[in-house]
Design a protein around this motif. Sequence first.
Motif, PDB file in Angstrom:
ATOM      1  N   ARG A 124       5.173  -0.747 -63.541  1.00  0.00           N
ATOM      2  CA  ARG A 124       4.935  -1.307 -62.207  1.00  0.00           C
ATOM      3  C   ARG A 124       6.143  -2.101 -61.726  1.00  0.00           C
ATOM      4  O   ARG A 124       6.513  -2.038 -60.538  1.00  0.00           O
ATOM      5  N   GLN A 125       6.776  -2.849 -62.629  1.00  0.00           N
ATOM      6  CA  GLN A 125       7.974  -3.582 -62.240  1.00  0.00           C
ATOM      7  C   GLN A 125       9.111  -2.632 -61.870  1.00  0.00           C
ATOM      8  O   GLN A 125       9.837  -2.864 -60.889  1.00  0.00           O
ATOM      9  N   ALA A 126       9.260  -1.555 -62.633  1.00  0.00           N
ATOM     10  CA  ALA A 126      10.296  -0.571 -62.304  1.00  0.00           C
ATOM     11  C   ALA A 126      10.015   0.077 -60.952  1.00  0.00           C
ATOM     12  O   ALA A 126      10.940   0.307 -60.145  1.00  0.00           O
ATOM     13  N   LEU A 127       8.747   0.367 -60.677  1.00  0.00           N
ATOM     14  CA  LEU A 127       8.396   0.950 -59.389  1.00  0.00           C
ATOM     15  C   LEU A 127       8.660  -0.034 -58.253  1.00  0.00           C
ATOM     16  O   LEU A 127       9.139   0.366 -57.179  1.00  0.00           O
ATOM     17  N   ALA A 128       8.371  -1.315 -58.486  1.00  0.00           N
ATOM     18  CA  ALA A 128       8.643  -2.317 -57.452  1.00  0.00           C
ATOM     19  C   ALA A 128      10.137  -2.418 -57.155  1.00  0.00           C
ATOM     20  O   ALA A 128      10.545  -2.519 -55.987  1.00  0.00           O
ATOM     21  N   LEU A 129      10.967  -2.386 -58.188  1.00  0.00           N
ATOM     22  CA  LEU A 129      12.418  -2.432 -57.976  1.00  0.00           C
ATOM     23  C   LEU A 129      12.907  -1.178 -57.252  1.00  0.00           C
ATOM     24  O   LEU A 129      13.805  -1.240 -56.402  1.00  0.00           O
ATOM     25  N   LYS A 130      12.318  -0.031 -57.581  1.00  0.00           N
ATOM     26  CA  LYS A 130      12.700   1.211 -56.904  1.00  0.00           C
ATOM     27  C   LYS A 130      12.321   1.167 -55.436  1.00  0.00           C
ATOM     28  O   LYS A 130      13.111   1.575 -54.561  1.00  0.00           O
ATOM     29  N   VAL A 131      11.121   0.673 -55.140  1.00  0.00           N
ATOM     30  CA  VAL A 131      10.696   0.544 -53.743  1.00  0.00           C
ATOM     31  C   VAL A 131      11.593  -0.431 -52.996  1.00  0.00           C
ATOM     32  O   VAL A 131      11.968  -0.198 -51.835  1.00  0.00           O
ATOM     33  N   LYS A 132      11.967  -1.515 -53.648  1.00  0.00           N
ATOM     34  CA  LYS A 132      12.853  -2.491 -53.016  1.00  0.00           C
ATOM     35  C   LYS A 132      14.211  -1.886 -52.713  1.00  0.00           C
ATOM     36  O   LYS A 132      14.796  -2.133 -51.645  1.00  0.00           O
ATOM     37  N   ALA A 133      14.730  -1.077 -53.637  1.00  0.00           N
ATOM     38  CA  ALA A 133      16.027  -0.441 -53.402  1.00  0.00           C
ATOM     39  C   ALA A 133      15.957   0.594 -52.285  1.00  0.00           C
ATOM     40  O   ALA A 133      16.865   0.691 -51.444  1.00  0.00           O
ATOM     41  N   LEU A 134      14.873   1.373 -52.252  1.00  0.00           N
ATOM     42  CA  LEU A 134      14.752   2.402 -51.227  1.00  0.00           C
ATOM     43  C   LEU A 134      14.505   1.818 -49.839  1.00  0.00           C
ATOM     44  O   LEU A 134      14.886   2.424 -48.835  1.00  0.00           O
ATOM     45  N   SER A 135      13.865   0.664 -49.773  1.00  0.00           N
ATOM     46  CA  SER A 135      13.574   0.046 -48.481  1.00  0.00           C
ATOM     47  C   SER A 135      14.644  -0.946 -48.037  1.00  0.00           C
ATOM     48  O   SER A 135      14.493  -1.573 -46.986  1.00  0.00           O
ATOM     49  N   ALA A 136      15.717  -1.097 -48.817  1.00  0.00           N
ATOM     50  CA  ALA A 136      16.755  -2.065 -48.443  1.00  0.00           C
ATOM     51  C   ALA A 136      17.449  -1.651 -47.153  1.00  0.00           C
ATOM     52  O   ALA A 136      17.750  -2.493 -46.290  1.00  0.00           O
ATOM     53  N   GLU A 137      17.721  -0.359 -46.995  1.00  0.00           N
ATOM     54  CA  GLU A 137      18.388   0.112 -45.775  1.00  0.00           C
ATOM     55  C   GLU A 137      17.505  -0.104 -44.552  1.00  0.00           C
ATOM     56  O   GLU A 137      17.989  -0.534 -43.488  1.00  0.00           O
ATOM     57  N   ALA A 138      16.217   0.181 -44.686  1.00  0.00           N
ATOM     58  CA  ALA A 138      15.309  -0.033 -43.562  1.00  0.00           C
ATOM     59  C   ALA A 138      15.195  -1.518 -43.209  1.00  0.00           C
ATOM     60  O   ALA A 138      15.131  -1.877 -42.021  1.00  0.00           O
ATOM     61  N   LYS A 139      15.198  -2.380 -44.205  1.00  0.00           N
ATOM     62  CA  LYS A 139      15.151  -3.818 -43.933  1.00  0.00           C
ATOM     63  C   LYS A 139      16.414  -4.289 -43.231  1.00  0.00           C
ATOM     64  O   LYS A 139      16.354  -5.119 -42.312  1.00  0.00           O
ATOM     65  N   ALA A 140      17.569  -3.768 -43.643  1.00  0.00           N
ATOM     66  CA  ALA A 140      18.808  -4.140 -42.972  1.00  0.00           C
ATOM     67  C   ALA A 140      18.817  -3.663 -41.520  1.00  0.00           C
ATOM     68  O   ALA A 140      19.249  -4.392 -40.612  1.00  0.00           O
ATOM     69  N   SER A 141      18.327  -2.455 -41.288  1.00  0.00           N
ATOM     70  CA  SER A 141      18.245  -1.936 -39.920  1.00  0.00           C
ATOM     71  C   SER A 141      17.301  -2.787 -39.070  1.00  0.00           C
ATOM     72  O   SER A 141      17.593  -3.090 -37.907  1.00  0.00           O
ATOM     73  N   ALA A 142      16.163  -3.166 -39.640  1.00  0.00           N
ATOM     74  CA  ALA A 142      15.230  -4.013 -38.901  1.00  0.00           C
ATOM     75  C   ALA A 142      15.846  -5.367 -38.588  1.00  0.00           C
ATOM     76  O   ALA A 142      15.655  -5.911 -37.486  1.00  0.00           O
ATOM     77  N   LEU A 143      16.606  -5.929 -39.521  1.00  0.00           N
ATOM     78  CA  LEU A 143      17.257  -7.216 -39.284  1.00  0.00           C
ATOM     79  C   LEU A 143      18.287  -7.110 -38.165  1.00  0.00           C
ATOM     80  O   LEU A 143      18.383  -7.991 -37.292  1.00  0.00           O
ATOM     81  N   VAL A 144      19.065  -6.040 -38.168  1.00  0.00           N
ATOM     82  CA  VAL A 144      20.075  -5.855 -37.121  1.00  0.00           C
ATOM     83  C   VAL A 144      19.418  -5.676 -35.756  1.00  0.00           C
ATOM     84  O   VAL A 144      19.831  -6.282 -34.751  1.00  0.00           O
ATOM     85  N   LEU A 145      18.374  -4.846 -35.703  1.00  0.00           N
ATOM     86  CA  LEU A 145      17.700  -4.607 -34.425  1.00  0.00           C
ATOM     87  C   LEU A 145      17.016  -5.865 -33.902  1.00  0.00           C
ATOM     88  O   LEU A 145      16.974  -6.095 -32.685  1.00  0.00           O
ATOM     89  N   ALA A 146      16.475  -6.674 -34.804  1.00  0.00           N
ATOM     90  CA  ALA A 146      15.799  -7.899 -34.366  1.00  0.00           C
ATOM     91  C   ALA A 146      16.778  -8.967 -33.909  1.00  0.00           C
ATOM     92  O   ALA A 146      16.467  -9.757 -33.011  1.00  0.00           O
ATOM     93  N   SER A 147      17.967  -9.012 -34.503  1.00  0.00           N
ATOM     94  CA  SER A 147      18.951 -10.037 -34.133  1.00  0.00           C
ATOM     95  C   SER A 147      19.867  -9.610 -32.989  1.00  0.00           C
ATOM     96  O   SER A 147      20.604 -10.437 -32.455  1.00  0.00           O
TER      97      SER A 147
END
Length: 329
Positions: free
Chosen positions: A254-277
Motif C-alpha cells: 500500500r505504501q508503494a502504491l501511494a508513492l506511485k500514485v504521488k509520482a504519477l499525479s505530480a505533473e497534474a498537481k503542478a499544472s493545477a498550481l500553475v493554472l490556479a496562480s
Amino acid sequence: MADLNLPTFVAPLLAALAFAGVVFALIYPYFADDRKEKRLESVTVGRTARKGSAVAEIQSSRKKSVAETLKEIEVREKAKKKITMSLRLLRAGSKRKPRDFYVMSGLLGVLMAATAMFILNLPPAAAVVAAFVGGFGLPRWILNKMTVRRQNKFLSQLANAIDVIVRGIKSGLPLNECLQVIARESPDPLGSEFMELVEQQKLGVSLADGLDRMCDRLPLPEVRFLTIVIGIQQQAGGNLSEALSNLAGVLRERQALALKVKALSAEAKASALVLASLPPGVMMMVYLSTPEYILPLFTTTMGHFMVAFGAVWMLTGVLIMRKMINFKF
C-alpha cells in the motif's frame, strides 16, 4: 404463378437453415463441455463429500468466528459517538485541552478582524469574514494538517513494528513482550501509541479493547487491519506470525502504491498550481505596470461583481482539479 414464385421463398429459407446449422455447430461444443464439466463435478463432489467433511466443519467454524468478529467491529463502529474536540486534539498529538484551543481560536479571530479593519482599512464585512476565518477556519485547518502529518509518520513506521512482532513471536516471546519492545525502542508517534497500549493492559484493559482505543486515536485502515488480525487470532487461533507477516507485506504494498500514485499525479498537481496562480499573477503584473487600467475592478460595483464571479469560478476549477488528482485506494 405460384410455382414460378416458389424458388424465391425457398432460397432464403434454405439460407436461413444453413446459417442456423453453422451457428449450432459452432456453439454446441461449448454447451457440451459445460454439461460434461457439470457431470464430472457432480461425480467428484459425490466422492469427496465424505472425505472432506471434517475439513469443511473446521473451515465453517473458522469462517463463523471471523464473521462474528467482523460483525462486532462493525457494531462498535456504528455505536461510536460524535468526534469531540478532545479526540481531535488527541489525534493531532496535542496535549492541550479543548478550552485552550477555543481560547486561542477566539484570540486569533479577534486579531485577524482588528488587522483587517484598522490596519488594512477594509470594510466591516471583510472584518467579519476575517474573524470567521481566524476563529473557525484556520485553527481547524492547522489541526487537520497536524493530524495528517502524525498519521503519515505512524504509517511509515508500522510495517517495521509488525516485523518486530513477527520476529519476536518466532523466537518464542509472548505478544505482550513484543509490544513492550516496540513501545520502548520506537520513536514517536509509534512508540507513544504502543506505550499507551501497554499501559492500558497493565491497568486491566484487554488487548482487543486497547487496540480499539488505538483505532479511535488513529482512524486508519492499516490500524484496523492490525486490530482485526489480532482479534481473530485470539478468538479462532492460528499462526499469528504468518498472519502478521502477510499484513506487513500488504502495508508495504500500500505504501508503494501511494508513492506511485504521488509520482504519477505530480505533473497534474503542478499544472493545477500553475493554472490556479496564473490569474492573480497576471492581475498583479497588470496592476504594477498600469494600475489605472485595472483599478475599475476594485472601485466600481461591476468590477466587484466581476472579481467575485471570477474568484468563484477559479475556486470551482481548483476544487475540480483537486478531486481529479486525489486518488483513493
